[in-house]
Enzyme design. Structure first.
Site, PDB file in Angstrom:
ATOM      1  N   ARG A 253     -35.387  -9.440 -15.632  1.00  0.00           N
ATOM      2  CA  ARG A 253     -34.164  -9.020 -16.320  1.00  0.00           C
ATOM      3  C   ARG A 253     -33.753  -7.653 -15.772  1.00  0.00           C
ATOM      4  NH1 ARG A 253     -35.299  -7.075 -21.801  1.00  0.00           N
ATOM      5  NH2 ARG A 253     -34.798  -5.061 -20.872  1.00  0.00           N
ATOM      6  N   HIS A 257     -31.616  -5.256 -22.216  1.00  0.00           N
ATOM      7  CA  HIS A 257     -31.671  -6.437 -23.093  1.00  0.00           C
ATOM      8  C   HIS A 257     -30.275  -6.785 -23.588  1.00  0.00           C
ATOM      9  CE1 HIS A 257     -32.978  -9.261 -26.126  1.00  0.00           C
ATOM     10  NE2 HIS A 257     -32.418  -8.525 -27.073  1.00  0.00           N
ATOM     11  N   TYR A 266     -38.984   1.889 -22.110  1.00  0.00           N
ATOM     12  CA  TYR A 266     -40.174   1.038 -21.961  1.00  0.00           C
ATOM     13  C   TYR A 266     -40.420   0.545 -20.533  1.00  0.00           C
ATOM     14  CZ  TYR A 266     -36.522  -2.532 -22.562  1.00  0.00           C
ATOM     15  OH  TYR A 266     -35.375  -3.283 -22.452  1.00  0.00           O
TER      16      TYR A 266
END
Length: 357
Positions: A253, A257, A266
């Protein structure tokens, strides 16, 4: 080509440099060229939708940037009478299936419906709750099998969904009853901010297929050719009555998100940078140019088609719809309850009073 449907390595036909180990086992060049065009449109849809979010025209958009090969391949192997069960991140796949991208984005504007007719396109509404659509997908596949139809269901999910109980139930039921379902797990390495290492210590997500007695295969999720061959094999197997297959697509990805996410909290920029050379569009473009089937004129043609699609999306999403507040109450119960009728009357009275001011 048969991929043997075994978890014994990653199936890859075109590497990140655009080199094919054995061109003889690749899909026809015309199919790869059509797939490249579809990925160009998918990438542009991701970019345009992201811009519309920043402009406040969309409430949210979970991008599939970097996963376009999965989006396109999942749809390209299906017949018109097959079914696609997408997640919230699979808008590009929904559009590739033939749904107007403006209609596909209705849900992400915050409307109460999915924007398109699922039965007309054989595309289920995009599911936001993780893995819930997998149960529905298995139900549709099982029903088709009981009716003697040769319908196949493509059920999409991410790595995060494999941590849900619904994933287990769907896989187990499909395997036991030989439901004609292909489970495509797009392993993009994160369930929002939770890395795969915090979700599973299995050697791969495909390895979980053994627990269900289900054939499984791990494939390079950025290799359109490998995905097309692998998923075609799985679809053929399901259509022949041999049951479900679990396919794990190893991808990444690239984007956040959603627009509400800060991935810097993160993951590092270096991690993202390591995946950029594996871009699904770049590798297939390199291969097609080397094969002499993709030139500047053809690329300009594809870019123009993407521009036309993007303009259509901008116009459609930016149009101001006339909203009827009564729709809040119209599809809750077949026969409205007294409480619902009272609430509707109260709202109408407040709106009438507001309009009179």
């Amino acid at each position: 080509m048969s991929t043997s449907l075994a978890v014994d390595g990653v199936v890859q036909l075109v590497d990140e440099h655009g080199h094919a180990a054995d061109p003889a086992v690749l899909p026809p060049t015309a199919e790869l060229l059509a797939g490249y065009r579809a990925m160009v449109l998918a990438r542009r849809l991701n970019e345009q939708a992201g811009a519309l979010v920043r402009q406040g025209r969309l409430a949210v958009y979970p991008s599939s940037h970097g996963q376009e090969a999965c989006q396109v391949a999942a749809v390209s192997v299906l017949r018109e009478d097959d079914w696609l069960f997408p997640t919230y991140r699979d808008t590009a796949a929904v559009a590739a299936r033939g749904v107007d991208p403006v209609e596909a984005l209705v849900l992400l504007r915050g409307d109460w419906h999915c924007g398109y007719d699922p039965t007309a396109h054989r595309v289920a509404p995009q599911a936001t709750p993780l893995a819930t659509q997998l149960l529905h997908a298995v139900g549709v596949g099982h029903a088709a099998r009981l009716r003697g139809e040769d319908t196949v269901v493509m059920a999409l999910c991410g790595d995060g969904a494999t941590s849900e109980g619904d994933f287990h139930e769907a896989c187990n039921f499909a395997a036991v009853f030989a439901a004609p379902v292909v489970f495509l797990v797009q392993n993009n390495k994160y369930a929002i901010s939770v890395p795969l290492a915090r979700q599973s210590v299995a050697p791969s997500l495909a390895a979980k297929g053994a627990g269900y007695g289900m054939p499984a295969v791990l494939v390079d999720g950025n290799d359109l050719a490998a995905l097309s061959v692998t998923l075609s094999d799985a679809v053929r197997r399901a259509r022949d009555g041999d049951g479900p297959t679990l396919v794990e697509a190893d991808t990444y990805r690239v984007a956040a998100h959603t627009n509400a996410d800060d991935p810097a909290r993160y993951r590092t920029e270096d991690e993202v940078a390591r995946w950029l050379p594996r871009d699904p569009l770049a590798r297939l473009r390199t291969y097609l140019i080397a094969e002499g089937v993709l030139d500047d004129a053809r690329e300009a043609e594809f870019a123009a088609a993407a521009d036309e699609m993007a303009a259509h999306v901008r116009h459609g999403v930016s149009a101001e719809d006339v909203v009827d507040p009564a729709e809040l109450f119209a599809h809750v119960y077949a026969r409205p309850t007294a409480q619902l009728a009272e609430q509707e009357a109260l709202l109408r009275a407040e709106l009438t009073e507001e309009a009179a001011r």
